[in-house]
Motif scaffolding. Structure first.
Motif, PDB file in Angstrom:
ATOM      1  N   GLU A 137       0.858  -1.194   0.000  1.00 31.35           N
ATOM      2  CA  GLU A 137       0.000   0.000   0.000  1.00 31.35           C
ATOM      3  C   GLU A 137       0.890   1.238   0.000  1.00 31.35           C
ATOM      4  OE1 GLU A 137      -3.965   1.539   2.376  1.00 31.35           O
ATOM      5  OE2 GLU A 137      -2.356   0.582   3.516  1.00 31.35           O
ATOM      6  N   VAL A 138       0.691   2.116  -0.984  1.00 35.00           N
ATOM      7  CA  VAL A 138       1.515   3.321  -1.102  1.00 35.00           C
ATOM      8  C   VAL A 138       0.611   4.540  -1.220  1.00 35.00           C
ATOM      9  CG1 VAL A 138       3.443   2.109  -2.166  1.00 35.00           C
ATOM     10  CG2 VAL A 138       1.675   3.116  -3.614  1.00 35.00           C
ATOM     11  N   LYS A 158      -7.948   0.530 -11.889  1.00 32.06           N
ATOM     12  CA  LYS A 158      -6.756  -0.297 -11.957  1.00 32.06           C
ATOM     13  C   LYS A 158      -5.670   0.476 -12.694  1.00 32.06           C
ATOM     14  CE  LYS A 158      -9.222  -4.708 -11.881  1.00 32.06           C
ATOM     15  NZ  LYS A 158      -9.461  -5.994 -12.583  1.00 32.06           N
ATOM     16  N   VAL A 159      -4.499   0.542 -12.108  1.00 36.44           N
ATOM     17  CA  VAL A 159      -3.401   1.301 -12.694  1.00 36.44           C
ATOM     18  C   VAL A 159      -2.179   0.413 -12.783  1.00 36.44           C
ATOM     19  CG1 VAL A 159      -4.272   3.515 -11.864  1.00 36.44           C
ATOM     20  CG2 VAL A 159      -2.723   2.182 -10.425  1.00 36.44           C
ATOM     21  N   ILE A 298      -4.577  -1.053  -7.483  1.00 33.30           N
ATOM     22  CA  ILE A 298      -5.920  -0.475  -7.563  1.00 33.30           C
ATOM     23  C   ILE A 298      -5.955   0.775  -6.690  1.00 33.30           C
ATOM     24  CG2 ILE A 298      -8.385  -0.863  -7.143  1.00 33.30           C
ATOM     25  CD1 ILE A 298      -7.873  -3.839  -7.479  1.00 33.30           C
ATOM     26  N   VAL A 299      -6.536   1.829  -7.223  1.00 34.61           N
ATOM     27  CA  VAL A 299      -6.677   3.069  -6.450  1.00 34.61           C
ATOM     28  C   VAL A 299      -7.650   2.821  -5.302  1.00 34.61           C
ATOM     29  CG1 VAL A 299      -7.391   5.478  -6.501  1.00 34.61           C
ATOM     30  CG2 VAL A 299      -6.175   4.489  -8.457  1.00 34.61           C
ATOM     31  N   GLN A 300      -7.190   3.074  -4.081  1.00 32.49           N
ATOM     32  CA  GLN A 300      -8.032   2.862  -2.906  1.00 32.49           C
ATOM     33  C   GLN A 300      -8.742   4.128  -2.461  1.00 32.49           C
ATOM     34  OE1 GLN A 300      -5.162  -0.515  -0.807  1.00 32.49           O
ATOM     35  NE2 GLN A 300      -5.793   1.261   0.313  1.00 32.49           N
ATOM     36  N   GLU A 301      -8.030   5.254  -2.581  1.00 31.55           N
ATOM     37  CA  GLU A 301      -8.602   6.493  -2.042  1.00 31.55           C
ATOM     38  C   GLU A 301      -8.078   7.679  -2.833  1.00 31.55           C
ATOM     39  OE1 GLU A 301      -8.771   8.975   2.209  1.00 31.55           O
ATOM     40  OE2 GLU A 301      -7.739   7.034   2.064  1.00 31.55           O
ATOM     41  N   ARG A 302      -8.944   8.637  -3.063  1.00 32.52           N
ATOM     42  CA  ARG A 302      -8.577   9.894  -3.717  1.00 32.52           C
ATOM     43  C   ARG A 302      -8.583  10.980  -2.656  1.00 32.52           C
ATOM     44  NH1 ARG A 302     -11.297  11.820  -9.382  1.00 32.52           N
ATOM     45  NH2 ARG A 302     -10.123  13.748  -9.694  1.00 32.52           N
ATOM     46  N   MET A 303      -7.427  11.584  -2.399  1.00 32.77           N
ATOM     47  CA  MET A 303      -7.266  12.471  -1.250  1.00 32.77           C
ATOM     48  C   MET A 303      -7.260  13.947  -1.620  1.00 32.77           C
ATOM     49  SD  MET A 303      -4.228  10.097   0.297  1.00 32.77           S
ATOM     50  CE  MET A 303      -3.932  11.048   1.779  1.00 32.77           C
ATOM     51  N   ALA A 304      -7.275  14.281  -2.927  1.00 35.54           N
ATOM     52  CA  ALA A 304      -7.316  15.681  -3.373  1.00 35.54           C
ATOM     53  C   ALA A 304      -8.159  15.752  -4.632  1.00 35.54           C
ATOM     54  CB  ALA A 304      -5.916  16.212  -3.631  1.00 35.54           C
ATOM     55  N   LYS A 318      -4.096   6.966  -2.774  1.00 34.66           N
ATOM     56  CA  LYS A 318      -3.607   5.753  -2.139  1.00 34.66           C
ATOM     57  C   LYS A 318      -3.844   4.591  -3.101  1.00 34.66           C
ATOM     58  CE  LYS A 318      -3.776   6.584   2.839  1.00 34.66           C
ATOM     59  NZ  LYS A 318      -4.354   6.130   4.137  1.00 34.66           N
ATOM     60  N   ILE A 319      -2.793   3.817  -3.323  1.00 33.78           N
ATOM     61  CA  ILE A 319      -2.871   2.698  -4.259  1.00 33.78           C
ATOM     62  C   ILE A 319      -2.429   1.439  -3.528  1.00 33.78           C
ATOM     63  CG2 ILE A 319      -2.053   1.748  -6.458  1.00 33.78           C
ATOM     64  CD1 ILE A 319      -1.507   4.600  -7.355  1.00 33.78           C
ATOM     65  N   GLY A 320      -3.185   0.352  -3.706  1.00 34.80           N
ATOM     66  CA  GLY A 320      -2.854  -0.923  -3.079  1.00 34.80           C
ATOM     67  C   GLY A 320      -2.636  -2.011  -4.114  1.00 34.80           C
ATOM     68  N   GLU A 321      -1.693  -2.883  -3.814  1.00 34.74           N
ATOM     69  CA  GLU A 321      -1.453  -4.039  -4.670  1.00 34.74           C
ATOM     70  C   GLU A 321      -2.214  -5.224  -4.106  1.00 34.74           C
ATOM     71  OE1 GLU A 321       2.103  -7.043  -6.119  1.00 34.74           O
ATOM     72  OE2 GLU A 321       2.616  -5.095  -5.259  1.00 34.74           O
TER      73      GLU A 321
END
Length: 592
Positions: A137-138, A158-159, A298-304, A318-321
């Motif tokens: 998670e990054v 998905k990225v 996969i994008v988990q959260e959009r913070m801006a 936030k992106i998680g594998e």
């Protein structure tokens, strides 16, 4: 009066009755002549009619008391009257068979639930509720300040690693790059001019060196030839010598200037190199205006939001594998015995009990929580199809020990007798207690290391009411009789029901049974079969029916003629009658 006979008395009473109408009699007198009826027991007592005119109050009271005494005697007699074997059957009129089967009797078999135990994998384990976390998670941070543009990543997108997620508009950064480029060009121009001056200076030094050499040579020649011979005056010689010295000094100054110019060129070169480095650095920084994904996930959260001016250190995504996930559970320190790296785990996502996740412990955190005194145990498992989501709750079963071929019983079956562990087993229609030795426990079941054999029918419910050799009847979870406990093969022979394949019919039925070898599954010839057909009755003895067993023309087969009079489930029990063969089986016939 002694001369009056009974016949005269009866005649007189008859005459008086004829003269007195029934309407003039009291209620007691209105009864059937010569009888008073007790309505409780229909006992008839003879009472002589009394004329209304002569009936006194005292006589009425006496009669009432007498009737009350007779009624009481009748009631007491009924209480002590022996009941017949059919007493109470009238209360069952109108009851269905199901209702009649629910009537309890002290002599009926005790209903119990049973389980046929077989060797299997026995695993000791601990169970905890855990949490799903992504494998990696990054948080994506901008490295330079700017305004977010081309910002199209949303939760669930998905990225791939290196994919552009957003761009930043940063004018100031572009201006710095242009300024650094200008400085580099100026430094290059200075270097070029210094090199030209250096070349000119080198030419001048060469000229001055030639002139200095000439003047020195002239001084030497003049001194040797002319001055010693007196051909030239001393003043002229001194002037030539001064010119030579001056030329030599000018050459030295020119060389110093050359060295200074060389140093200036080196400085210009350094300025050019410095400008290049600055430009490269600024270009790298300018590349930060393009924000890319550091991992595939996969994008988990959009913070801006788009259009927002962000600065370094402000997270935007936030992106998680999720190709793999981490299953984490906090295990109490007293349950860590047997938990180690590589211990098998079986997990299920709460709410989806059909999906089983298998893996092994990959990490045991080195520090326990100071408040909870629990240690985090983690298992990294593959997440094929991405069906497991971060944040989901999972039930984790961590296997601490296992045996491949162990007998085990439900913990509810265990009892204690004489300070020892024991279970009740079904032996025919009776219950027997067996002492056992237990081993591993996994929370629901307990290993039995001695005292039982494979195929034993262990009573798991209802054993609290049992005594040794008590009559029992196996029932299912709904309380209905179990017609067939199992079709497990016993011995070296099995019995197969060939027909009927579907439901039986009410009335005459013919069954075809085939005796087979347990290993080869081929028909074998035996001396005979012992067959019984009965319908288990709830809380009462089974209802049996007649059977007739005859060998069939086909080897190993028998025809069984029977009559199924009542609709329901009938249990067929067949046992081999042969010296060299052992086997029995049970089947269920449903003729409803």
């Amino acid at each position: 009066m002694s001369g009056i006979t009974d016949e005269d008395k009866n005649s007189r009473i008859k005459a008086e009755n004829e003269q007195t109408p029934l309407s003039d009699l009291s209620p007691v007198e209105a009864e059937t002549p010569n009888q008073v009826s007790n309505h409780d027991n229909a006992t008839l007592i003879e009472i002589k009619p009394i004329k209304k005119s002569v009936l006194s109050v005292k006589t009425v009271i006496t009669l009432v008391v007498l009737a009350a005494l007779i009624g009481g005697i009748s009631i007491i007699t009924k209480q002590f009257k022996p009941s017949s074997s059919m007493a109470g059957m009238e209360d069952m009129k109108g009851m269905s068979m199901e209702d009649m089967m629910r009537v309890d009797g002290s002599s009926n078999p005790t209903p119990v639930k049973v389980e046929s135990i077989q060797p299997g994998l026995m695993e000791a384990s601990v169970r905890y509720t855990g949490t799903v976390r992504p494998y990696l998670e990054v948080t994506v941070y901008p490295r330079v300040g700017g305004q977010l543009t081309e910002y199209s990543a949303y939760p669930g997108s998905k990225v791939k690693a290196g994919q552009v997620l957003a761009r930043l508009t940063a004018t100031e950064l572009s201006n710095e790059v242009e300024e650094a480029t200008t400085e580099m060009e100026a430094a290059k121009a200075d270097e070029l001019a210094s090199r030209k001056e250096l070349d000119e200076q080198r030419q001048e030094i060469q000229r001055m060196a030639a002139e200095s050499t000439y003047l020195e040579t002239r001084v030497e020649r003049t001194e040797q030839v002319l001055l010693n011979s007196g051909a030239i005056a001393r003043n002229d010689f001194d002037r030539q010598k001064s010119e030579a010295t001056s030329a030599k000094a000018g050459l030295g100054a020119a060389q110093v200037k050359l060295e200074r110019m060389q140093a200036q060129i080196v400085k210009a070169q350094a300025q050019v190199a410095q400008a290049k480095v600055k430009i490269q650095r600024l270009k790298v920084i300018e590349s930060y205006k393009v924000i890319t994904s550091p991992i595939t996930g996969i994008v988990q959260e959009r913070m801006a939001d788009p259009g927002v001016v962000v600065q370094p250190g402000i997270g935007i995504l936030k992106i998680g594998e999720y190709s793999k996930v981490r299953l984490q559970a906090n295990v109490a320190q007293q349950n860590l015995t047997g938990v180690e790296i590589g211990s098998p785990i079986v997990a299920r996502v709460i709410g989806n009990s059909t999906k089983t996740i298998k893996g092994r412990v990959t990490s045991i955190f080195p520090k326990a929580g100071e408040d909870t005194r629990t240690v985090t145990v983690e298992a990294v498992v593959d997440n094929l199809g991405g069906q497991i989501l971060a944040g989901q709750a999972v039930e984790m079963q961590i296997i601490t020990a296992h045996k491949p071929n162990a007998l085990s019983v439900d913990q509810a079956a265990l009892t204690e007798s004489e300070g020892k562990q024991a279970v009740w087993v079904l032996a025919g229609k009776s219950a027997k207690r067996k002492f056992v030795t237990t081993g591993l426990t996994n929370g629901d079941r307990t290993e039995v290391t001695s005292g039982l054999q494979p195929g034993d029918l262990v009573i798991t419910s209802g054993q609290e009411r049992l005594i040794e050799n008590a009559s029992v009847a196996a029932v299912d979870d709904s309380g209905q009789p179990v017609a067939s406990l199992s079709n497990a093969v016993q011995g070296n022979t099995q019995i197969k029901l060939v027909s009927p394949q579907g439901k039986a019919v009410s009335g005459d039925n013919q069954l075809v049974l085939e005796v087979q070898d347990s290993k080869t599954k081929k028909p074998v010839q035996v001396e005979g079969l012992e067959v019984s057909v009965a319908m288990p009755m709830k809380n009462s003895s089974p209802m049996s029916t007649d059977v007739e067993v005859k060998p069939d023309t086909q080897s190993g087969r028998f025809k069984v003629n029977t009559y199924l009079g009542m609709s329901g489930k009938w249990e067929v029990t067949a046992k081999v009658k042969d010296k060299s063969r052992i086997g029995s089986s049970s089947f269920t016939l449903d003729n409803r």
